[in-house]
Design a protein around this motif. Structure first.
Motif, mmCIF file in Angstrom:
data_model
loop_
_atom_site.group_PDB
_atom_site.id
_atom_site.type_symbol
_atom_site.label_atom_id
_atom_site.label_comp_id
_atom_site.label_asym_id
_atom_site.label_seq_id
_atom_site.Cartn_x
_atom_site.Cartn_y
_atom_site.Cartn_z
ATOM 1 N N VAL A 1 2.248 0.002 -3.598
ATOM 2 C CA VAL A 1 1.671 -0.386 -2.485
ATOM 3 C C VAL A 1 2.596 0.527 -1.354
ATOM 4 N N THR A 2 1.827 1.343 -0.337
ATOM 5 C CA THR A 2 2.823 1.489 0.847
ATOM 6 C C THR A 2 2.318 0.823 2.137
ATOM 7 N N TRP A 3 3.548 0.352 2.760
ATOM 8 C CA TRP A 3 3.508 -0.510 3.819
ATOM 9 C C TRP A 3 4.256 -0.080 4.885
ATOM 10 N N ASN A 4 3.753 0.168 5.899
ATOM 11 C CA ASN A 4 4.652 0.656 7.340
ATOM 12 C C ASN A 4 4.741 -0.417 8.288
ATOM 13 N N PRO A 5 6.016 -1.158 8.133
ATOM 14 C CA PRO A 5 6.272 -2.063 9.342
ATOM 15 C C PRO A 5 6.332 -1.140 10.669
ATOM 16 N N HIS A 6 6.414 0.082 10.837
ATOM 17 C CA HIS A 6 6.495 0.620 12.022
ATOM 18 C C HIS A 6 4.849 1.008 12.554
ATOM 19 N N LYS A 7 4.047 0.500 11.676
ATOM 20 C CA LYS A 7 2.603 0.563 12.341
ATOM 21 C C LYS A 7 2.142 -0.792 13.020
ATOM 22 N N MET A 8 1.420 -1.673 12.170
ATOM 23 C CA MET A 8 1.061 -2.714 12.760
ATOM 24 C C MET A 8 1.869 -3.961 12.778
ATOM 25 N N MET A 9 3.056 -3.751 12.478
ATOM 26 C CA MET A 9 4.172 -4.860 12.835
ATOM 27 C C MET A 9 5.241 -4.580 13.956
ATOM 28 N N GLY A 10 4.918 -3.249 14.571
ATOM 29 C CA GLY A 10 5.808 -3.263 15.862
ATOM 30 C C GLY A 10 6.982 -2.684 15.547
ATOM 31 N N VAL A 11 7.403 -2.399 14.461
ATOM 32 C CA VAL A 11 8.939 -2.095 14.238
ATOM 33 C C VAL A 11 8.981 -0.493 14.555
ATOM 34 N N LEU A 12 10.142 -0.374 15.117
ATOM 35 C CA LEU A 12 10.396 1.182 15.789
ATOM 36 C C LEU A 12 10.224 1.946 14.601
ATOM 37 N N LEU A 13 10.022 3.266 15.084
ATOM 38 C CA LEU A 13 9.803 4.270 14.196
ATOM 39 C C LEU A 13 11.244 4.988 13.681
ATOM 40 N N GLN A 14 11.649 5.006 12.330
ATOM 41 C CA GLN A 14 10.862 4.949 11.206
ATOM 42 C C GLN A 14 10.894 3.801 10.426
ATOM 43 N N CYS A 15 9.995 3.428 9.665
ATOM 44 C CA CYS A 15 9.864 1.984 8.880
ATOM 45 C C CYS A 15 8.760 2.216 7.819
ATOM 46 N N SER A 16 8.983 2.592 6.865
ATOM 47 C CA SER A 16 7.911 2.658 5.766
ATOM 48 C C SER A 16 8.440 2.251 4.221
ATOM 49 N N ALA A 17 7.779 1.505 3.936
ATOM 50 C CA ALA A 17 8.115 1.110 2.187
ATOM 51 C C ALA A 17 7.226 1.461 1.388
ATOM 52 N N ILE A 18 7.774 1.969 0.061
ATOM 53 C CA ILE A 18 6.979 2.201 -0.837
ATOM 54 C C ILE A 18 7.404 1.002 -2.280
ATOM 55 N N LEU A 19 6.779 0.223 -2.363
ATOM 56 C CA LEU A 19 6.689 -0.981 -3.407
ATOM 57 C C LEU A 19 5.958 -0.626 -4.694
ATOM 58 N N VAL A 20 6.696 -0.949 -5.801
ATOM 59 C CA VAL A 20 6.188 -0.709 -7.043
ATOM 60 C C VAL A 20 6.508 -1.972 -7.988
ATOM 61 N N ARG A 21 5.141 -2.216 -8.534
ATOM 62 C CA ARG A 21 5.228 -3.639 -9.249
ATOM 63 C C ARG A 21 6.161 -3.457 -10.447
ATOM 64 N N GLU A 22 6.320 -2.354 -11.181
ATOM 65 C CA GLU A 22 7.214 -2.314 -12.310
ATOM 66 C C GLU A 22 8.520 -1.737 -12.095
ATOM 67 N N LYS A 23 9.522 -2.466 -12.382
ATOM 68 C CA LYS A 23 10.847 -2.076 -12.038
ATOM 69 C C LYS A 23 11.443 -0.999 -12.968
ATOM 70 N N GLY A 24 12.239 0.035 -12.486
ATOM 71 C CA GLY A 24 12.541 1.012 -13.274
ATOM 72 C C GLY A 24 12.191 2.430 -13.198
ATOM 73 N N ILE A 25 10.974 2.264 -12.607
ATOM 74 C CA ILE A 25 10.047 3.543 -12.565
ATOM 75 C C ILE A 25 10.498 4.558 -11.585
ATOM 76 N N LEU A 26 10.835 4.208 -10.439
ATOM 77 C CA LEU A 26 11.546 4.831 -9.596
ATOM 78 C C LEU A 26 12.713 5.576 -10.077
ATOM 79 N N GLN A 27 13.712 4.823 -10.375
ATOM 80 C CA GLN A 27 15.033 5.100 -11.066
ATOM 81 C C GLN A 27 14.517 6.269 -12.052
ATOM 82 N N GLY A 28 13.703 5.908 -13.258
ATOM 83 C CA GLY A 28 13.508 6.882 -14.215
ATOM 84 C C GLY A 28 12.881 8.215 -13.632
ATOM 85 N N CYS A 29 11.906 8.204 -12.810
ATOM 86 C CA CYS A 29 11.209 9.014 -12.071
ATOM 87 C C CYS A 29 12.169 10.431 -11.310
ATOM 88 N N ASN A 30 13.266 9.605 -10.703
ATOM 89 C CA ASN A 30 14.020 10.554 -9.828
ATOM 90 C C ASN A 30 15.573 10.683 -10.194
#
Lengths: 592, 592
Positions: free
Chosen positions: A397-426
């Motif tokens: 899921v991509t979810w940018n608190p800097h849009k609908m939640m009014g947080v200052l630029l920049q604040c964007s999260a990428i959330l991944v259900r399975e742990k370890g993939i981001l680490q393995g990938c990068n």
């Protein structure tokens, strides 16, 4: 945590200086004096003593106060505001330069005075931003600004400018900018100026550190971890398990999702490249954000292999079209890899039917990503979160608190259900940064998950806003913005001179409409009308910007000529601002 | 521009409020009063009047001053600092919440007071950061911070906290962080806390806008353009022509360079993907930054197709090895595409011989990228820029002002010699953002060059620092840091208990060395000594962090066991801090 913690608040010992307590006798003596006063004042003085490193420091400050010329003030002669902490004095900045500031010898006082002067400029700007009698912008063409207006010179030179000139540069930079926090700025999905978030960002820049290791960002790394977990809980993943990272914007977050999907199914890509795998296909709505295509181009898929799914009249993906395209692709021998479902499209604010898409992804074993950059904020609202039903079935899921939640630029999260993939990938295990023999638990060094090395601290402002508003505060903000959009929709749907781009109540705050000037009303739909209508929104927008009164976006889409896209994400906006926008469109467009 | 511009400086009319001038009679009346005073004071008052929107506002402020309780101050009873602009008053924040701040009705005063309180915390932090009696950090393990120390609770809750608690949270967040601006923080390539840059960043967050279009960031877009041109001139490209963009860090800048190279030679990759092209090979030094490999993995080349070039004992690429590897790859039928030459490697600070590499790139028609993330700053120094000789022959350059030039995080530029490649490579022509029928010259909308959509404003702090220091100021900074490194090198090269990792004077500020504790001195080189020496640096580093006195990095490299890598980029550091570091290493390592 809603109540204050007296042990370390304003009146109590300042935890920021606990290792710097002055010699105990001095400290006690002064505290004795202090406690002889009212409790509150006494505590203040204790706080002051503790905040200052030593008695020497205190004496220096006292004598500096005594030496200071009494400032001339015609407006008031009372003894006001004598808190002995940092305070502005009459300072002549015309003979001061950057080299006179810290770390220069005796640089402390000029540093404090300079920064207080800057803060004064900023406070003045903030105050006016919320004042509706201030213009949203003072428009100038590029060549005008480049030529220099009223002495505002953008060119860089070899020799330093005085601090006085630097302060002028600061004022001018704000003057010719755009007030994105103004209650009548509706031009972008990110708008508003949240004061808590602003304080958080000022602190972040003062801390000036980097997210790559716990070693140099211990507090921020933990805040990121806790906040991401909370976001995953809200998405609906059990116990908030999974992984994630804050990235420099939604486009990069979406790029992460594609990388994660590819690595999950074809981990060899990391070492062998795209040549080692079959032709992989990404699917996304024809109305989704262009970053999915950008990711396709950048990551070596090719934009031709990003297949666009048809949408219904409201801008939502038609699941049957997705399925038929998946089958088609498979028949060609290609491998369908990834589907992006958008929660809140950029223009229409449409929410793709996630559950139906998830069914298809499960059936064909595809990665499901939900791009909730814009719509993710609705998860905070019990009233509106049903629009994202099924999001818990997403792989990322991509979810940018800097849009609908009014947080200052920049604040964007990428959330991944399975742990370890981001680490393995990068991960590349750089020995100079991610040493495994550190004294702390190095699983907290999150930098190797990122495609960046250094990573800006985007979390603090968001964390601080969450503390200050609570989950309920974000919910109220979201509900209020959606109410305003409903107000606009109701106001114009049957109003003379307006046509809605799609029928029915908008799902998000996006309200898309044409303004039809009197000269085009009643004219039958024909090429001439279309051409003329196409020019209406740009013309009104140009006039708005010249007047500086308000800003709203427009665009064509598919076979639809230019129309306005109104969005609300600014907590400062009210119904009166919506009314103002409509009046302004009519005022500026009447003669077109 | 070095002199001040009186027409718009502190004393003169505030250009930031020219469209808000109060009714002329009121304004003139008050200005008459003001001009009756000394010039400077009169101008101040005029400035004040212009800074306030209307007479009503002024009256409100005056009466608010009158109503205010005289603050109790035991340390001084004089009439000090009565400039009538924003000033702190005694405010009880325990009953105030985020919802009481702007845009709340009557939110202006709480907003000003809250932000001034935050600034007080930040000024106190800044002051202590430059004070050598302050610790660099107050180390705690992750579990300690997560459990909550002295009431510092990182958890987020549903209900809001009071502003008093928010202020405590701010203090605590700084307290448990790391002072990267401290004169004895040597841990990272980015260090220091430049006051002008800090002011710039405070302003940037207050402006809270986005670089994607001129429409909403007119001033910042132009500043970026002018600054990038200046950087290209300094690189040596004729007239500063070319292209570029500020990106979120050197890793992303390097990624851009690979994308640009690929697009230049194989533009079809954008639409057809890596499947449509031959096997492409990237070359980089075995000691280069890991981001080249990360880019190889992310962009679909595969890390196996990132071929590492051997380096000499000083860490510089051996050109003959590059050439032989290019030939080898061609013989296999692959296509050599891109060479990265590093100007300032991460650990050794080595500069690859750009001219020799450029000869090879020309001979075989390869893209030459120079990763000057760390070493690019030396271009500002007439004394040291020869180390980058040949950089003008590069096709692209990464240069991070947030490293050697002391700019706050983040500030990284990717510069490309040929105009149009970034745009061609990345553009997707989103109709809702990059409308072609805007009223201004849309070539200034630079967002479609980026892989991001929204892009943080990284330019302003850098531009402001350049204004304030001049080119000469950056030159002095670079020279000073290199002098300090030379001082350290000279100090330890023959000192008992030290061994240099490579011989000869360092090219950059990186000084790499082993500290040999007394117990290991005289022991012949053997596996036991190597194993024990490998544990020395981590142990000393752990003790340093526990003591909080200083921080310096260490790592193994190749077959070399853990060694210290000292770097200097902080303008606050002096010879005494270098001496302190050495004393501290010896104090903490003596018993190992």
């Amino acid at each position: 945590m809603a109540s204050s913690a007296p042990s370390s608040s304003g009146g109590g010992p300042d935890p920021n200086s606990s290792n710097l307590r002055p010699p105990s006798t001095t400290y006690d003596t002064w505290c004795g004096v202090a406690h002889g006063c009212t409790r509150k004042l006494g505590m203040k003085i204790c706080g002051f003593l503790q905040r200052n490193n030593s008695l020497e420091d205190k004496s220096r400050i006292v004598s500096s106060f005594k030496e200071r010329q009494a400032a001339k003030n015609l407006l008031s002669c009372e003894n006001i505001d004598r808190d002995p902490r940092f305070r502005r004095t009459e300072t002549d900045f015309s003979n001061l330069y950057a080299r006179d500031l810290l770390p220069a010898k005796n640089g402390e006082e000029p540093t404090v005075q300079f920064l207080l002067e800057v803060v004064d400029i900023l406070l003045s700007y903030i105050k006016k931003t919320f004042d509706r009698s201030t213009k949203v912008l003072d428009f100038h063409h590029p060549h005008q600004l480049l030529e220099g207006i009223e002495g505002f010179n953008l060119e860089l030179s070899d020799q330093p400018e005085s601090l006085e000139q630097i302060l002028v540069d600061c004022r001018d930079s704000l003057k010719y900018g755009v007030r994105t926090g103004h209650p009548r700025f509706f031009n972008q999905l990110s708008s508003g100026l949240d004061i808590i978030g602003l304080a958080g960002e000022w602190l972040t820049s003062t801390a000036n550190t980097n997210m790559f290791t716990y070693e140099i960002a211990p507090v921020f790394v933990l805040m990121e971890q806790l906040t991401l977990r909370k976001m995953r809980e809200i998405i609906g993943w059990p116990r908030g398990d999974g992984d994630g990272i804050f990235s420099p914007g939604g486009a990069i977050s979406n790029m992460y999702s594609v990388m994660a999907a590819r690595y999950k199914y074809f981990p060899d890509v990391k070492t062998k490249g795209m040549a080692a795998v079959p032709k992989l296909i990404l699917f996304t709505s024809e109305l989704s954000h262009y970053s999915i295509k950008k990711a396709g181009a950048a990551l070596g898929f090719g934009t031709e292999n990003v297949i666009l799914i048809k949408t219904d009249e409201r801008g939502r993906v038609i699941p049957a079209d997705l399925e038929s395209k998946i089958i088609e692709v498979k028949q060609k021998g290609y491998v369908p890899l990834y589907v992006n479902a958008t929660a809140g499209t950029t223009v229409y604010g449409a929410f793709d039917p996630i559950n139906e898409i998830a069914d298809i992804c499960e059936k064909y074993n595809l990665w499901l990503h939900v791009d909730g950059a814009w719509g993710g904020g609705l998860l905070m609202s019990r009233k509106h979160r049903h629009k994202l039903n099924g999001i818990e079935r997403a792989n990322s899921v991509t979810w940018n608190p800097h849009k609908m939640m009014g947080v200052l630029l920049q604040c964007s999260a990428i959330l991944v259900r399975e742990k370890g993939i981001l680490q393995g990938c990068n991960q590349m295990c750089a020995g100079y940064l991610f040493q495994q023999d550190k004294q702390y638990d190095v699983s907290y060094d999150t930098g190797d998950k990122a495609i960046q090395c250094g990573r800006h601290v985007d979390i603090f402002k968001f964390w601080l806003m969450w503390k200050a508003k609570g989950t309920v505060g974000f919910e109220q903000h979201v509900n209020k913005c959606l109410d305003l959009a409903e107000y606009l929709y109701t106001k114009i749907k049957n109003r003379e001179g307006y046509e809605m781009v799609f029928s029915g109540e908008p799902q998000h705050t996006n309200v898309c409409f044409w303004y039809i000037p009197p000269s085009l009303r009643g004219m039958p739909d024909c090429e001439e009308r279309r051409e003329r209508l196409h020019r209406v929104a740009p013309k009104i927008k140009a006039r708005m910007m010249e007047c500086g009164t308000t800003m709203v976006g427009y665009q064509p889409q598919g076979d639809k000529v230019n129309f306005f896209r109104m969005v609300v994400s600014n907590s400062a906006s009210t119904k009166s601002d919506i009314d103002f926008l409509i009046d302004e469109i009519e005022r500026l467009g009447e003669d077109l």
